[in-house]
Design a protein around this motif. Structure first.
Motif, PDB file in Angstrom:
ATOM      1  N   GLY A 141       1.898  -4.729 -19.263  1.00  0.00           N
ATOM      2  CA  GLY A 141       3.035  -5.399 -17.787  1.00  0.00           C
ATOM      3  C   GLY A 141       3.782  -4.982 -16.683  1.00  0.00           C
ATOM      4  N   HIS A 142       2.414  -4.354 -16.090  1.00  0.00           N
ATOM      5  CA  HIS A 142       2.303  -3.709 -15.082  1.00  0.00           C
ATOM      6  C   HIS A 142       0.944  -4.653 -13.984  1.00  0.00           C
ATOM      7  N   SER A 143       1.130  -5.666 -12.846  1.00  0.00           N
ATOM      8  CA  SER A 143      -0.016  -5.725 -12.361  1.00  0.00           C
ATOM      9  C   SER A 143      -0.226  -5.162 -11.506  1.00  0.00           C
ATOM     10  N   ILE A 144      -2.008  -4.612 -11.454  1.00  0.00           N
ATOM     11  CA  ILE A 144      -2.387  -3.328 -10.615  1.00  0.00           C
ATOM     12  C   ILE A 144      -3.672  -3.840  -9.758  1.00  0.00           C
ATOM     13  N   VAL A 145      -3.281  -3.015  -8.592  1.00  0.00           N
ATOM     14  CA  VAL A 145      -4.041  -3.798  -7.478  1.00  0.00           C
ATOM     15  C   VAL A 145      -5.723  -2.810  -6.866  1.00  0.00           C
TER      16      VAL A 145
ATOM     17  N   GLU B 279      -6.625  -4.038   2.889  1.00  0.00           N
ATOM     18  CA  GLU B 279      -7.144  -5.888   2.922  1.00  0.00           C
ATOM     19  C   GLU B 279      -6.361  -6.859   1.777  1.00  0.00           C
ATOM     20  N   LEU B 280      -6.942  -5.939   0.451  1.00  0.00           N
ATOM     21  CA  LEU B 280      -6.701  -5.991  -0.221  1.00  0.00           C
ATOM     22  C   LEU B 280      -4.968  -5.768  -0.407  1.00  0.00           C
ATOM     23  N   MET B 281      -4.259  -4.824  -0.088  1.00  0.00           N
ATOM     24  CA  MET B 281      -3.278  -4.308  -0.097  1.00  0.00           C
ATOM     25  C   MET B 281      -2.579  -5.059   0.452  1.00  0.00           C
ATOM     26  N   LYS B 282      -2.351  -6.001   1.952  1.00  0.00           N
ATOM     27  CA  LYS B 282      -1.573  -6.418   2.662  1.00  0.00           C
ATOM     28  C   LYS B 282      -1.313  -8.316   1.739  1.00  0.00           C
ATOM     29  N   GLN B 283      -2.975  -8.785   1.570  1.00  0.00           N
ATOM     30  CA  GLN B 283      -2.662  -9.747   0.861  1.00  0.00           C
ATOM     31  C   GLN B 283      -1.696  -9.630  -0.957  1.00  0.00           C
TER      32      GLN B 283
ATOM     33  N   ILE C 176       1.521  -0.354   3.144  1.00  0.00           N
ATOM     34  CA  ILE C 176       0.777   0.979   3.774  1.00  0.00           C
ATOM     35  C   ILE C 176       0.736   1.438   5.033  1.00  0.00           C
ATOM     36  N   ARG C 177       2.024   0.435   5.656  1.00  0.00           N
ATOM     37  CA  ARG C 177       2.432   1.168   7.199  1.00  0.00           C
ATOM     38  C   ARG C 177       2.502   2.670   7.454  1.00  0.00           C
ATOM     39  N   SER C 178       3.290   3.233   6.751  1.00  0.00           N
ATOM     40  CA  SER C 178       3.157   4.614   6.031  1.00  0.00           C
ATOM     41  C   SER C 178       2.309   5.610   6.211  1.00  0.00           C
TER      42      SER C 178
ATOM     43  N   GLY D 202      -1.798  -0.233  -5.331  1.00  0.00           N
ATOM     44  CA  GLY D 202      -0.800  -1.137  -5.442  1.00  0.00           C
ATOM     45  C   GLY D 202      -0.203  -1.220  -6.919  1.00  0.00           C
ATOM     46  N   VAL D 203       0.694  -1.043  -7.676  1.00  0.00           N
ATOM     47  CA  VAL D 203       1.615  -1.330  -8.143  1.00  0.00           C
ATOM     48  C   VAL D 203       2.483  -2.359  -8.243  1.00  0.00           C
ATOM     49  N   ASP D 204       2.694  -3.853  -8.839  1.00  0.00           N
ATOM     50  CA  ASP D 204       4.091  -4.306  -8.723  1.00  0.00           C
ATOM     51  C   ASP D 204       4.563  -4.392  -7.187  1.00  0.00           C
ATOM     52  N   GLN D 205       2.956  -5.131  -6.557  1.00  0.00           N
ATOM     53  CA  GLN D 205       3.365  -5.472  -5.282  1.00  0.00           C
ATOM     54  C   GLN D 205       3.738  -3.518  -4.888  1.00  0.00           C
ATOM     55  N   GLN D 206       3.932  -2.422  -5.053  1.00  0.00           N
ATOM     56  CA  GLN D 206       4.511  -1.183  -4.938  1.00  0.00           C
ATOM     57  C   GLN D 206       3.222  -0.478  -3.827  1.00  0.00           C
ATOM     58  N   PHE D 207       2.753  -0.317  -3.424  1.00  0.00           N
ATOM     59  CA  PHE D 207       2.329   0.442  -2.173  1.00  0.00           C
ATOM     60  C   PHE D 207       2.003   1.783  -3.088  1.00  0.00           C
TER      61      PHE D 207
END
Length: 877
Positions: free
Chosen positions: A643-647, A652-656, A661-663, A682-687
């Motif tokens: 149920g999670h979207s994982i990257v 660059e992948l995090m930004k897309q 990821i600025r912190s 990243g999980v569910d558009q959260q770093f």
């Protein structure tokens, strides 16, 4: 492959389900179906299963598992193979056949050993193999071998006939004949079907005893040699007593019948007899020495033979003078100068041989790793055979505490094996079915059934012994000094002896004095000490190195290593472990971040993926199955799981993906600047954090580099890696100079550049280091590296780290120092001894050296040189 096992402890359907569930989780098992009534489970797998892991897994749940049918084996002849590809094809075809567990082809003798369960179906296997263009034959092609051995206890023709009959009855014996006169049997046999130990056992049942001829002969020769040495010394002592007892300040008693004053002729004759016997026993000096002189290549034997023969012949002349009535000639007898010198020199050579045998302690120690016997498993029973009888394909049993007799592959069982003789590492290595074991290593705690894979001459231990023997047999450059001197040494000594004898005759007119000085000069000169100075030190040094897991390929490598002032080191696999590991996980929930990253990396072959998956394994994480992972070129991975979207990938992948990821960006960039690989999650558009991954230094690298620096040696890293990664590793290792982004073909040029001003060693482990290893003054290969690197190197380190580089250099310095000491002693001894023997001290009122003392001094010199070399055995790593 389908196999059936018996399961004990099942009582209901729940038990059956539990057994199936446990087995299906085991590696390699595709399916498991339990029959509760027959208490059996049918397992489908991709290979023949090792029993132990299954037993342990079910044992935790309270069940017992046993194999219903033990595997069988058959040896078949294969025709039509021409290369390794052919043998691999035959193996592959046979392994695909039902009930075939394993197939191992021996290309040389054109045989395949098939291990199977169920019925032997050669016809089916033959049909499958013939499709590939090869042919199987069930009937083994007999390879006859001949042997001779000694049989004791025979008294008549019926005894020899009985022995022949017993031998001929053995399966595999083609022909047997027994000679009653010399008590020897000659047997033609097939070593795959019958072993020599079985022949000995058959002979023993008949009341006779068989033994190997060469062992009996060697023991007999050694015994006779020792007896001869003792007899020669006794005769020499008796001769010395008779010939010189009257010259002491207080004369020793001598029987009247051989006293020089009352019976001078008897006095001379008894010495003639004793001397003749001694010279006959030491005839090797004359057999070697005189022809060497005639061929104008005089040696030490020439000096001894000419000197002693001169004294012997002059003494015979004096004896004839006594017989003619010239009683004063009794004072011109030098029989003891001939006989005792030969006895003493022979005794010195004996001591030298004993010392040299000690200098080969490393070879002896390696040979002792080979057990004398092996336990053969044949037709369901065990029998003890000589290890020389083991042939490729034989099944052997190894019990806890036993040395593994030969290189083999484990067929059944598991055990911790002590491989310290090979690698120097004290930690045992776990060996399981399908894994290789090395002859000479020690089974510590488990019973193993192994199959021999190599002939004795091809084993790892045999190659190591050959390597050490080759290094001990090769001369170091420093030995050329002694070689050049030795070429002129003997002729020069002979010239000095002749000139000294003539000058003293001119000065004194005493032929007896001239002969005494002539003999003393010849006998005291010791080319042996010069000749032994270098090879004994190299022999002991390279042997000690072998015991430490360092193998020198030549005496030249041993010498050159001590002169090194710069060492170039490859990075990956040499200074580092050679595979990336996760150094840190920066996240609010590191365990959850690792879980998500591991889920995506399943199935990936990328080295960084392996690092993450290995971290998951270490932490005991059970990862969920995932059907599809999307690979984003140049970015990373994306997938949906639970149920999670994982990257997982780069910035660059995090930004897309909308992950902020600025912190963490400053920390990520700092890690990247240090040469580390940084992977963001990243999980569910959260770093969710990032992973810092890098190759790691081997545990002993930093200490080894510090030792090299303490020795005044400059370490330099030469690597093809990125400068950031190279400098990061260099800082950890303590290396100040780094040359990065060097292509394999360029490494040799880097070595050449350093060689303009330095003595250079290169340390590496890969194929890409081969050129540099060859170019360097000393190439040092890590033993766990590629075959090409090992072949290109001059020194091989069996341990995986570089700690032994410093040890090899220190040992090299110790060996060269020892050689210098030996050469100094040899030169000093001859420089002092020869003038004294020539009568320099006597000319100024000092003592005149007797040939007897000259002979003793010469023997002492050689023994001293060898004994000094033996001190290297006490070298500490």
């Amino acid at each position: 492959m389908v196999e059936t096992f018996r399961v004990k402890g099942m009582h209901c359907a729940a038990c059956a389900s539990a057994v199936e569930r446990i087995l299906k989780k085991q590696e390699g098992i595709q399916d498991a179906q339990v029959n509760l009534v027959s208490e059996q489970v049918t397992v489908t797998s991709d290979r023949y299963l090792t029993l132990e892991p299954l037993v342990q897994a079910l044992g935790k749940a309270g069940y017992e598992l046993e194999r219903i049918e033990a595997p069988k084996e058959v040896s078949l002849a294969v025709e039509g193979m021409h290369c390794a590809a052919c043998s691999a094809a035959v193996e592959r075809i046979l392994k695909k056949q039902p009930d075939v567990i394993d197939a191992q082809v021996n290309l040389v003798n054109e045989q395949v050993y098939v291990r199977y369960v169920g019925e032997k179906d050669v016809a089916h296997w033959e049909a499958a193999v013939s499709k590939g263009g090869y042919h199987l034959k069930e009937k083994e092609q007999e390879q006859w071998k001949e042997t001779n051995f000694h049989i004791s206890g025979m008294h008549c023709a019926s005894c020899s006939s009985a022995c022949e009959r017993m031998l001929s009855k053995l399966d595999g014996v083609k022909e047997a004949s027994v000679n009653l006169v010399n008590e020897q049997a000659h047997v033609v046999y097939d070593p795959r079907r019958v072993k020599q130990s079985e022949m000995f056992a058959a002979i023993a049942k008949g009341g006779f005893q068989a033994e190997v001829i060469r062992e009996q002969q060697a023991a007999k020769e050694e015994k006779e040699s020792n007896r001869g040495m003792i007899l020669m010394l006794v005769l020499g002592a008796l001769l010395l007593y008779i010939g010189m007892s009257h010259m002491l300040p207080v004369p020793l008693p001598l029987p009247d019948i051989i006293h020089y004053a009352t019976h001078p002729l008897n006095f001379a004759l008894i010495q003639l007899i004793l001397t003749t016997v001694i010279l006959f026993m030491g005839r090797d000096f004359y057999i070697r020495g005189i022809p060497a002189l005639l061929h104008r290549v005089p040696n030490m034997d020439t000096l001894v033979s000419i000197g002693t023969l001169s004294a012997y012949l002059y003494s015979i002349y004096s004896l004839t003078q006594i017989a003619a009535g010239n009683l004063h000639a009794v004072h011109a007898l030098y029989f003891e100068g001939a006989g005792v010198v030969v006895a003493l020199v022979r005794f010195g050579k004996h001591l030298e041989a004993v010392s040299k045998k000690k200098s080969m302690g490393a070879i002896s120690a390696l040979l002792q790793l080979r057990p004398d016997t092996a336990v053969l498993y044949k037709d369901g029973r065990e029998m003890t055979i000589r290890v020389e009888e083991v042939t490729v394909g034989d099944l052997l049993v190894v019990r806890p505490g036993d040395h593994i007799p030969i290189d083999a592959v484990v067929v059944e069982g598991s055990a911790n094996v002590d491989e310290s003789m090979l690698s120097g590492e004290s930690m045992p290595v776990k060996k399981r079915a399908g894994e290789e074991v090395i002859g000479g290593t020690i089974d510590l705690d488990g019973r193993l059934l192994i199959r021999c894979t190599k002939e004795m001459a091809d084993t790892t231990l045999s190659h190591i012994i050959s390597l050490v023997e080759e290094a001990q047999g090769k001369k170091a450059p420093i030995a050329r000094i002694a070689d050049r001197i030795s070429l002129v040494f003997v002729p020069t000594v002979m010239a000095i002896a002749v000139v000294a004898g003539i000058l003293w005759y001119i000065a004194r007119g005493d032929i007896a004095l001239s002969i005494q000085i002539f003999v003393s000069v010849l006998v005291i000169a010791c080319p042996c000490a010069l000749g032994l100075a270098t090879p004994t030190a190299i022999m002991v040094g390279s042997g000690k190195a072998a015991q430490l897991g360092i193998f020198m390929k030549s005496g030249e490598a041993l010498e050159n290593a001590g002169e090194i002032d710069t060492i170039l080191l490859d990075k990956t696999g040499t200074l580092t472990v050679g595979k990336p590991v996760v150094l840190s996980i920066v996240s609010d929930d590191p365990k959850k971040a690792l879980y998500h990253a591991g889920t995506l990396e399943q199935g990936s072959k990328h080295p960084l993926a392996h690092a993450i998956l290995e971290k998951c394994r270490q932490d005991g994480l059970q990862l969920p199955a995932i059907e599809h992972v999307e690979t984003l070129s140049g970015l990373g991975l994306r997938a949906d799981s639970e149920g999670h979207s994982i990257v997982l990938g780069n910035q660059e992948l995090m930004k897309q993906s909308g992950c902020d990821i600025r912190s963490a960006l400053p920390e990520m960039e700092a890690a990247a600047r240090q040469g580390y690989s940084v992977i963001a999650l990243g999980v569910d558009q959260q770093f969710c954090g990032f992973f810092v991954i890098a190759d790691q230094l081997k545990s002993d690298t930093a200490q080894a580099i510090a030792q090299l620096k303490d020795m005044g040696i400059t370490p330099v890293m030469v690597t093809g890696d990125h400068p950031l990664s190279a400098h990061a590793i260099a800082r950890q290792a303590g290396i100040d100079e780094v040359i990065a982004k060097v292509l394999p073909q360029e490494k040799g040029e880097v070595v050449k550049r350093f060689q303009n001003e330095h003595k250079v060693a290169m340390v590496g482990d890969g194929i890409n280091d081969a050129v540099a290893l060859t170019q360097a003054d000393v190439g040092i290969a890590i033993g766990s590296g590629s075959d090409v690197a090992v072949e290109s190197a001059d020194i091989i380190l069996m341990k995986e780290g570089v700690a032994d580089v410093a040890t090899a250099i220190r040992l090299s310095k110790a060996v060269i120092r020892n050689i210098h000491q030996n050469l100094f002693w040899a030169f000093f001894y001859n420089s002092i001894g020869i003038p004294i023997a020539a009568g320099v001290l006597y000319a100024f009122g000092g003592p005149l050296l007797s040939p007897v003392f000259a002979g003793a001094a010469m023997a002492f010199s050689s023994v001293c040189v060898v004994t000094n070399a033996l001190r290297l055995r006490r070298f500490k790593a």
